[in-house]
Scaffold this motif. Structure first.
Motif, PDB file in Angstrom:
ATOM      1  N   LEU A  36      18.986  -8.432  -7.912  1.00 14.00           N
ATOM      2  CA  LEU A  36      19.130  -7.550  -9.075  1.00 14.00           C
ATOM      3  C   LEU A  36      18.022  -7.787 -10.105  1.00 14.00           C
ATOM      4  CD1 LEU A  36      23.000  -7.529  -9.555  1.00 14.00           C
ATOM      5  CD2 LEU A  36      21.550  -5.846  -8.404  1.00 14.00           C
ATOM      6  N   GLY A  37      17.569  -9.029 -10.237  1.00 11.06           N
ATOM      7  CA  GLY A  37      16.446  -9.316 -11.124  1.00 11.06           C
ATOM      8  C   GLY A  37      15.197  -8.576 -10.697  1.00 11.06           C
ATOM      9  N   ASN A  38      14.935  -8.566  -9.404  1.00  4.80           N
ATOM     10  CA  ASN A  38      13.762  -7.843  -8.902  1.00  4.80           C
ATOM     11  C   ASN A  38      13.957  -6.334  -8.953  1.00  4.80           C
ATOM     12  OD1 ASN A  38      12.182 -10.105  -8.523  1.00  4.80           O
ATOM     13  ND2 ASN A  38      12.709 -10.334  -6.368  1.00  4.80           N
ATOM     14  N   VAL A  39      15.200  -5.863  -8.818  1.00  3.15           N
ATOM     15  CA  VAL A  39      15.483  -4.428  -8.948  1.00  3.15           C
ATOM     16  C   VAL A  39      15.130  -3.955 -10.355  1.00  3.15           C
ATOM     17  CG1 VAL A  39      17.399  -2.779  -9.180  1.00  3.15           C
ATOM     18  CG2 VAL A  39      17.195  -4.164  -7.116  1.00  3.15           C
ATOM     19  N   VAL A  40      15.522  -4.730 -11.356  1.00  5.78           N
ATOM     20  CA  VAL A  40      15.218  -4.350 -12.740  1.00  5.78           C
ATOM     21  C   VAL A  40      13.704  -4.242 -12.937  1.00  5.78           C
ATOM     22  CG1 VAL A  40      15.285  -5.173 -15.138  1.00  5.78           C
ATOM     23  CG2 VAL A  40      17.360  -5.175 -13.751  1.00  5.78           C
ATOM     24  N   ASP A  41      12.953  -5.196 -12.390  1.00  3.50           N
ATOM     25  CA  ASP A  41      11.489  -5.125 -12.495  1.00  3.50           C
ATOM     26  C   ASP A  41      10.950  -3.848 -11.870  1.00  3.50           C
ATOM     27  OD1 ASP A  41      11.663  -7.638 -13.560  1.00  3.50           O
ATOM     28  OD2 ASP A  41      10.274  -8.567 -12.153  1.00  3.50           O
ATOM     29  N   ARG A  42      11.441  -3.514 -10.684  1.00  2.68           N
ATOM     30  CA  ARG A  42      10.942  -2.319  -9.996  1.00  2.68           C
ATOM     31  C   ARG A  42      11.263  -1.054 -10.789  1.00  2.68           C
ATOM     32  NH1 ARG A  42       8.888  -3.788  -5.213  1.00  2.68           N
ATOM     33  NH2 ARG A  42       9.790  -5.598  -4.183  1.00  2.68           N
ATOM     34  N   VAL A  43      12.434  -1.016 -11.390  1.00  2.98           N
ATOM     35  CA  VAL A  43      12.815   0.152 -12.179  1.00  2.98           C
ATOM     36  C   VAL A  43      11.979   0.235 -13.458  1.00  2.98           C
ATOM     37  CG1 VAL A  43      14.695   1.205 -13.518  1.00  2.98           C
ATOM     38  CG2 VAL A  43      15.139   0.309 -11.220  1.00  2.98           C
ATOM     39  N   LEU A  44      11.812  -0.886 -14.173  1.00  2.00           N
ATOM     40  CA  LEU A  44      11.089  -0.880 -15.443  1.00  2.00           C
ATOM     41  C   LEU A  44       9.576  -0.795 -15.293  1.00  2.00           C
ATOM     42  CD1 LEU A  44      13.026  -3.568 -17.536  1.00  2.00           C
ATOM     43  CD2 LEU A  44      13.214  -1.075 -17.659  1.00  2.00           C
ATOM     44  N   TYR A  45       9.031  -1.545 -14.333  1.00  2.00           N
ATOM     45  CA  TYR A  45       7.571  -1.669 -14.223  1.00  2.00           C
ATOM     46  C   TYR A  45       6.979  -1.009 -12.982  1.00  2.00           C
ATOM     47  CZ  TYR A  45       8.671  -5.491 -17.462  1.00  2.00           C
ATOM     48  OH  TYR A  45       9.148  -6.226 -18.502  1.00  2.00           O
ATOM     49  N   GLY A  46       7.803  -0.653 -12.027  1.00  2.04           N
ATOM     50  CA  GLY A  46       7.296  -0.099 -10.773  1.00  2.04           C
ATOM     51  C   GLY A  46       6.886  -1.172  -9.786  1.00  2.04           C
ATOM     52  N   ALA A  47       7.008  -2.439 -10.180  1.00 10.61           N
ATOM     53  CA  ALA A  47       6.637  -3.570  -9.327  1.00 10.61           C
ATOM     54  C   ALA A  47       7.363  -4.804  -9.841  1.00 10.61           C
ATOM     55  CB  ALA A  47       5.133  -3.805  -9.371  1.00 10.61           C
ATOM     56  N   VAL A  48       7.417  -5.827  -9.011  1.00  8.21           N
ATOM     57  CA  VAL A  48       8.058  -7.087  -9.385  1.00  8.21           C
ATOM     58  C   VAL A  48       7.022  -7.992 -10.052  1.00  8.21           C
ATOM     59  CG1 VAL A  48       9.202  -9.160  -8.509  1.00  8.21           C
ATOM     60  CG2 VAL A  48       9.774  -6.923  -7.552  1.00  8.21           C
ATOM     61  N   GLY A  75       0.801  -1.217   0.000  1.00  3.50           N
ATOM     62  CA  GLY A  75       0.000   0.000   0.000  1.00  3.50           C
ATOM     63  C   GLY A  75       0.832   1.264   0.000  1.00  3.50           C
ATOM     64  N   PHE A  76       2.114   1.144   0.250  1.00  2.00           N
ATOM     65  CA  PHE A  76       3.007   2.299   0.286  1.00  2.00           C
ATOM     66  C   PHE A  76       3.816   2.358  -0.999  1.00  2.00           C
ATOM     67  CE2 PHE A  76       2.554   0.719   4.652  1.00  2.00           C
ATOM     68  CZ  PHE A  76       1.989   1.832   5.248  1.00  2.00           C
ATOM     69  N   ASP A  77       4.138   3.552  -1.455  1.00  2.00           N
ATOM     70  CA  ASP A  77       4.987   3.683  -2.636  1.00  2.00           C
ATOM     71  C   ASP A  77       6.445   3.675  -2.179  1.00  2.00           C
ATOM     72  OD1 ASP A  77       6.043   4.051  -5.112  1.00  2.00           O
ATOM     73  OD2 ASP A  77       5.521   6.170  -5.262  1.00  2.00           O
ATOM     74  N   ALA A  78       6.977   2.480  -2.046  1.00  2.00           N
ATOM     75  CA  ALA A  78       8.340   2.314  -1.542  1.00  2.00           C
ATOM     76  C   ALA A  78       9.267   1.780  -2.613  1.00  2.00           C
ATOM     77  CB  ALA A  78       8.328   1.384  -0.333  1.00  2.00           C
ATOM     78  N   ARG A  79       8.907   1.960  -3.875  1.00  2.00           N
ATOM     79  CA  ARG A  79       9.683   1.395  -4.981  1.00  2.00           C
ATOM     80  C   ARG A  79      11.156   1.750  -4.889  1.00  2.00           C
ATOM     81  NH1 ARG A  79       8.765   2.358 -11.414  1.00  2.00           N
ATOM     82  NH2 ARG A  79       9.389   4.491 -11.064  1.00  2.00           N
ATOM     83  N   TRP A  80      11.467   3.023  -4.761  1.00  2.00           N
ATOM     84  CA  TRP A  80      12.881   3.434  -4.791  1.00  2.00           C
ATOM     85  C   TRP A  80      13.597   3.067  -3.494  1.00  2.00           C
ATOM     86  CZ3 TRP A  80      14.340   3.676  -9.411  1.00  2.00           C
ATOM     87  CH2 TRP A  80      13.467   4.120 -10.401  1.00  2.00           C
TER      88      TRP A  80
END
Length: 167
Positions: free
Chosen positions: A101-113, A58-63
């Motif tokens: 790092l795989g999940n980091v790429v998802d968060r950067v590209l899509y905003g979520a895993v 529920g929180f925007d904690a992507r970065w």
């Protein structure tokens, strides 16, 4: 350390390739669910904006989560470089770092895993999905607990610490 880096590379590559094939190639984003070997294996689309099992989504904690994954990955690699360990410790570190790092790429590209692997059995319907990176992070963390921490410090700087010399 080369073993840790190669393991991380392959986990990262397999994670990203499976996500691309299933999410984009098999169009899981649109169909939302594909029965592979029901009920044992189903591809079920889930965008995880939080941590494990969607906690704190529920929180925007992507970065914050991107930064945390990068800091933990760096810490694990530096720690292992200093302390050394058995081959299993290097593989474990690579599993954890590659998955992170795989999940980091998802968060950067899509905003979520992108999670899509769902496994159920024996009349129990598992509502959660995961991905190859999650398996790597989990297996790597367990491996680091099991295969490190003997206190002997076998890394390149450990001998200097014991002998009082600095490098």
């Amino acid at each position: 350390m080369r073993l840790a880096y190669w393991t991380a590379f392959w986990v990262f590559l397999v994670d990203q390739a499976t996500k691309y094939v299933v999410v984009h190639g098999m169009n899981l984003m649109s169909v939302m669910e594909i029965d592979v070997l029901p009920p044992l294996l189903t591809f079920r689309m889930a965008w995880n904006r939080g941590v494990n099992f969607g906690l704190f989504s529920g929180f925007d904690a992507r970065w914050l989560l991107v930064a945390l994954a990068l800091v933990i990955s760096a810490f694990v690699l530096i720690w292992l470089h200093r302390e050394g360990g058995r081959r299993a410790a290097y593989v474990s570190a690579g599993l954890l770092v590659g998955g992170a790092l795989g999940n980091v790429v998802d968060r950067v590209l899509y905003g979520a895993v992108a999670d899509f692997i769902n496994m159920s059995c024996c009349g129990i319907d598992n509502p959660y999905a995961f991905n190859v990176a999650d398996v790597g992070v989990f297996a790597g963390a367990v491996g680091l607990v099991l295969f490190t921490g003997d206190g002997k410090g076998k890394g390149p700087k450990a001998g200097a610490k014991r002998s009082g010399k600095t490098t």
